[in-house]
Design a protein around this motif. Structure first.
Motif, PDB file in Angstrom:
ATOM      1  N   ARG A 186       0.830  -1.206   0.000  1.00  0.00           N
ATOM      2  CA  ARG A 186       0.000   0.000   0.000  1.00  0.00           C
ATOM      3  C   ARG A 186       0.864   1.254   0.000  1.00  0.00           C
ATOM      4  O   ARG A 186       0.629   2.191  -0.781  1.00  0.00           O
ATOM      5  CB  ARG A 186      -0.932  -0.012   1.224  1.00  0.00           C
ATOM      6  CG  ARG A 186      -1.711   1.295   1.424  1.00  0.00           C
ATOM      7  CD  ARG A 186      -2.533   1.260   2.712  1.00  0.00           C
ATOM      8  NE  ARG A 186      -3.009   2.596   3.054  1.00  0.00           N
ATOM      9  CZ  ARG A 186      -4.201   3.091   2.696  1.00  0.00           C
ATOM     10  NH1 ARG A 186      -5.010   2.365   1.962  1.00  0.00           N
ATOM     11  NH2 ARG A 186      -4.554   4.312   3.079  1.00  0.00           N
ATOM     12  N   PRO A 200      -7.666   9.740   2.584  1.00  0.00           N
ATOM     13  CA  PRO A 200      -8.431   8.543   2.236  1.00  0.00           C
ATOM     14  C   PRO A 200      -8.353   8.289   0.724  1.00  0.00           C
ATOM     15  O   PRO A 200      -8.292   9.236  -0.072  1.00  0.00           O
ATOM     16  CB  PRO A 200      -9.861   8.880   2.663  1.00  0.00           C
ATOM     17  CG  PRO A 200      -9.728  10.044   3.606  1.00  0.00           C
ATOM     18  CD  PRO A 200      -8.516  10.788   3.160  1.00  0.00           C
ATOM     19  N   PRO A 233      -9.694  13.527   0.309  1.00  0.00           N
ATOM     20  CA  PRO A 233      -9.545  12.195  -0.281  1.00  0.00           C
ATOM     21  C   PRO A 233      -9.138  12.258  -1.747  1.00  0.00           C
ATOM     22  O   PRO A 233      -9.307  13.283  -2.420  1.00  0.00           O
ATOM     23  CB  PRO A 233     -10.940  11.589  -0.111  1.00  0.00           C
ATOM     24  CG  PRO A 233     -11.853  12.764  -0.068  1.00  0.00           C
ATOM     25  CD  PRO A 233     -11.089  13.864   0.606  1.00  0.00           C
ATOM     26  N   ASP A 278      -9.086   2.463   0.524  1.00  0.00           N
ATOM     27  CA  ASP A 278      -9.955   2.456   1.696  1.00  0.00           C
ATOM     28  C   ASP A 278     -11.384   2.074   1.311  1.00  0.00           C
ATOM     29  O   ASP A 278     -12.137   1.553   2.146  1.00  0.00           O
ATOM     30  CB  ASP A 278      -9.960   3.840   2.355  1.00  0.00           C
ATOM     31  CG  ASP A 278      -8.586   4.219   2.872  1.00  0.00           C
ATOM     32  OD1 ASP A 278      -8.083   3.525   3.774  1.00  0.00           O
ATOM     33  OD2 ASP A 278      -8.009   5.197   2.361  1.00  0.00           O
ATOM     34  N   LEU A 279     -11.752   2.332   0.066  1.00  0.00           N
ATOM     35  CA  LEU A 279     -13.110   2.084  -0.398  1.00  0.00           C
ATOM     36  C   LEU A 279     -13.079   1.877  -1.900  1.00  0.00           C
ATOM     37  O   LEU A 279     -12.304   2.537  -2.614  1.00  0.00           O
ATOM     38  CB  LEU A 279     -14.005   3.274  -0.050  1.00  0.00           C
ATOM     39  CG  LEU A 279     -15.487   3.210  -0.423  1.00  0.00           C
ATOM     40  CD1 LEU A 279     -16.196   2.111   0.361  1.00  0.00           C
ATOM     41  CD2 LEU A 279     -16.166   4.557  -0.160  1.00  0.00           C
ATOM     42  N   VAL A 301     -12.490  -5.280   0.699  1.00  0.00           N
ATOM     43  CA  VAL A 301     -12.650  -3.832   0.567  1.00  0.00           C
ATOM     44  C   VAL A 301     -14.143  -3.529   0.441  1.00  0.00           C
ATOM     45  O   VAL A 301     -14.842  -4.132  -0.373  1.00  0.00           O
ATOM     46  CB  VAL A 301     -11.904  -3.288  -0.673  1.00  0.00           C
ATOM     47  CG1 VAL A 301     -12.057  -1.776  -0.766  1.00  0.00           C
ATOM     48  CG2 VAL A 301     -10.429  -3.673  -0.611  1.00  0.00           C
ATOM     49  N   LEU A 340     -16.458   6.657   4.127  1.00  0.00           N
ATOM     50  CA  LEU A 340     -15.120   7.187   4.390  1.00  0.00           C
ATOM     51  C   LEU A 340     -15.017   7.748   5.807  1.00  0.00           C
ATOM     52  O   LEU A 340     -13.953   7.703   6.429  1.00  0.00           O
ATOM     53  CB  LEU A 340     -14.764   8.283   3.380  1.00  0.00           C
ATOM     54  CG  LEU A 340     -14.342   7.827   1.987  1.00  0.00           C
ATOM     55  CD1 LEU A 340     -13.913   9.025   1.148  1.00  0.00           C
ATOM     56  CD2 LEU A 340     -13.209   6.798   2.043  1.00  0.00           C
ATOM     57  N   GLU A 343     -15.004   4.215   9.755  1.00  0.00           N
ATOM     58  CA  GLU A 343     -14.110   3.083   9.507  1.00  0.00           C
ATOM     59  C   GLU A 343     -14.709   1.770   9.985  1.00  0.00           C
ATOM     60  O   GLU A 343     -14.507   0.715   9.360  1.00  0.00           O
ATOM     61  CB  GLU A 343     -12.760   3.321  10.192  1.00  0.00           C
ATOM     62  CG  GLU A 343     -11.752   2.222   9.908  1.00  0.00           C
ATOM     63  CD  GLU A 343     -10.404   2.478  10.544  1.00  0.00           C
ATOM     64  OE1 GLU A 343      -9.506   1.603  10.410  1.00  0.00           O
ATOM     65  OE2 GLU A 343     -10.234   3.542  11.168  1.00  0.00           O
ATOM     66  N   ARG A 346     -17.133   0.524   7.465  1.00  0.00           N
ATOM     67  CA  ARG A 346     -16.365   0.142   6.271  1.00  0.00           C
ATOM     68  C   ARG A 346     -15.758  -1.237   6.446  1.00  0.00           C
ATOM     69  O   ARG A 346     -15.831  -2.084   5.558  1.00  0.00           O
ATOM     70  CB  ARG A 346     -15.271   1.188   6.031  1.00  0.00           C
ATOM     71  CG  ARG A 346     -15.000   1.486   4.591  1.00  0.00           C
ATOM     72  CD  ARG A 346     -14.173   2.721   4.387  1.00  0.00           C
ATOM     73  NE  ARG A 346     -12.919   2.729   5.111  1.00  0.00           N
ATOM     74  CZ  ARG A 346     -12.542   3.692   5.940  1.00  0.00           C
ATOM     75  NH1 ARG A 346     -13.348   4.701   6.196  1.00  0.00           N
ATOM     76  NH2 ARG A 346     -11.376   3.640   6.543  1.00  0.00           N
ATOM     77  N   ARG A 347     -15.167  -1.465   7.588  1.00  0.00           N
ATOM     78  CA  ARG A 347     -14.531  -2.760   7.842  1.00  0.00           C
ATOM     79  C   ARG A 347     -15.568  -3.879   7.953  1.00  0.00           C
ATOM     80  O   ARG A 347     -15.343  -4.994   7.474  1.00  0.00           O
ATOM     81  CB  ARG A 347     -13.675  -2.686   9.112  1.00  0.00           C
ATOM     82  CG  ARG A 347     -12.424  -1.832   8.962  1.00  0.00           C
ATOM     83  CD  ARG A 347     -11.536  -1.919  10.187  1.00  0.00           C
ATOM     84  NE  ARG A 347     -10.344  -1.114  10.034  1.00  0.00           N
ATOM     85  CZ  ARG A 347      -9.239  -1.525   9.380  1.00  0.00           C
ATOM     86  NH1 ARG A 347      -9.208  -2.739   8.854  1.00  0.00           N
ATOM     87  NH2 ARG A 347      -8.191  -0.734   9.284  1.00  0.00           N
TER      88      ARG A 347
END
Length: 385
Positions: A186, A200, A233, A278-279, A301, A340, A343, A346-347
């Protein structure tokens, strides 16, 4: 070895694609070709309706799969000579089985089936019926294949409803995903893309084609970056330029978001790119079940995207809550901002999507199911059923 594998062992199987470059359909077909060659013992070949070598032909070289490109032009004046060249090339391969992928190869193989001489022709439907209709030439083509394989329910329904094909001839086989290990970290990707620390990163991995809808994503992105951020972002658009890239770059400039968008071109290390995000955002107007979405899911993701049947089928009920209506840049921006900024959500979504990818879109399942369908259809065409 199963009875299906025995049936196909030693058979000449020709895969026909629109080009020798790599898109979702080509990736799906090549994974099956590799399986038939390595696990079944079929004699596999690839024919591309374009003479320019690309990523697909390079992968074939690495796998030891013979390939050939045919000069082909769909324009009206050159269509008939191109059709004849393609048919002659396929006939010269002396195939037992032909598997065609996407609109032009499907039509060419169906119209030329009598001269190609294969014992079995399978039409692979990779979208919801993009650029196909109920006109007489297309209806005649749809009468020819022995069977059809669709990677989405909506694609299957299109064939049934538009051409009146018997339901038992149209099979649903979802894409199977096989992502190699990431080759680049990354941090390395972020440095290459010149993304500031803490920013982000949202990405879409898909060829920059008029058949996608990067335009709506860029309009959504203008709304995203207008929100208050400690670190603004960045949107990464990865994929081969298929004629839409200049217009998209111009649109980004008009929207004043050039500094927050990276057009990074085609990438070999898709797994590495996905791990750098991240997304994942996928904006499109017509899809089967898109590989790009499935690969993001397999990489854990979180995904936002367009609410069309193929994407909804990919992400399932939970992921479907993060889909925006077609061309609705406002709603797409809202979904991006929400994830965003959270988190935990998102996870959680990423973990759920990975589990779905493993359960419903495995490569082994796709290859075994396809092998059974091909063997069954071949037995039927030879009068062995």
């Amino acid at each position: 070895m199963t009875s299906s594998q025995e049936m196909l062992r030693g058979k000449k199987v020709v895969f026909v694609f629109g080009s020798l470059d790599l898109g979702g359909s080509e990736r799906r077909g090549l994974l099956l070709a590799e399986y038939l060659q390595a696990q079944v013992g079929a004699a596999v070949q690839v024919v591309g309706l374009n003479r320019t070598p690309g990523k697909l032909s390079a992968l074939c070289d690495g796998l030891g799969i013979p390939w050939r490109g045919v000069s082909f032009h769909w324009g009206l004046r050159r269509r008939i000579p191109s059709f004849l060249r393609a048919v002659l090339a396929l006939r010269a391969a002396a195939p037992d089985i032909v598997l065609s992928y996407t609109r032009v190869p499907n039509l060419v193989c169906a119209w030329g089936a009598r001269w190609i001489g294969a014992k079995l022709l399978i039409w692979n439907q990779a979208d919801e019926g993009l650029l196909l209709n109920g006109s007489l030439p297309f209806r005649l083509a749809a009468c020819v294949p022995h069977c059809f394989i669709s990677n989405s329910t909506r694609g299957r329904d299109f064939l049934l409803e538009t051409y009146g094909i018997a339901a038992e001839r149209v099979h649903l086989v979802h894409n199977g995903i096989a992502l190699p290990a990431a080759r680049t970290s990354r941090d390395q990707w972020l440095r290459e893309w010149e993304i500031p620390p803490g920013a982000p990163v949202v990405g879409m991995v898909a060829n920059l084609s008029v058949y996608k809808d990067h335009e709506t994503l860029l309009k959504a992105w203008a709304r995203v970056v207008s929100s208050a951020w400690e670190h603004p972002p960045v949107l990464v658009l990865a994929g081969r330029g298929d004629g839409a890239e200049q217009g998209l770059q111009k649109l980004a400039a008009e929207l004043g978001i050039t500094a927050q968008v990276r057009f990074v071109g085609p990438v070999d290390d898709v797994a590495g790119v996905l791990q750098a995000l991240d997304l994942f955002a996928y904006s499109s107007r017509s899809e089967g079940v898109p590989n790009g979405v499935l690969e993001a899911m397999a990489s854990e993701v979180a995904v936002v995207g367009t609410d069309i049947p193929g994407i909804r089928e990919a992400v399932g009920p939970e992921g479907g809550l993060r889909l925006a209506p077609v061309a609705d840049s406002g709603k797409l921006a809202e979904l991006i901002v929400e994830l965003l900024r959270d988190e935990v959500k998102r996870r959680q979504l990423g973990a759920a999507l990975r589990q779905r990818a493993e359960q419903s879109f495995s490569l082994e399942k796709m290859c075994r199911r396809s092998t059974d369908i091909i063997a069954g259809a071949l037995a039927e065409s030879l009068g062995e059923k």
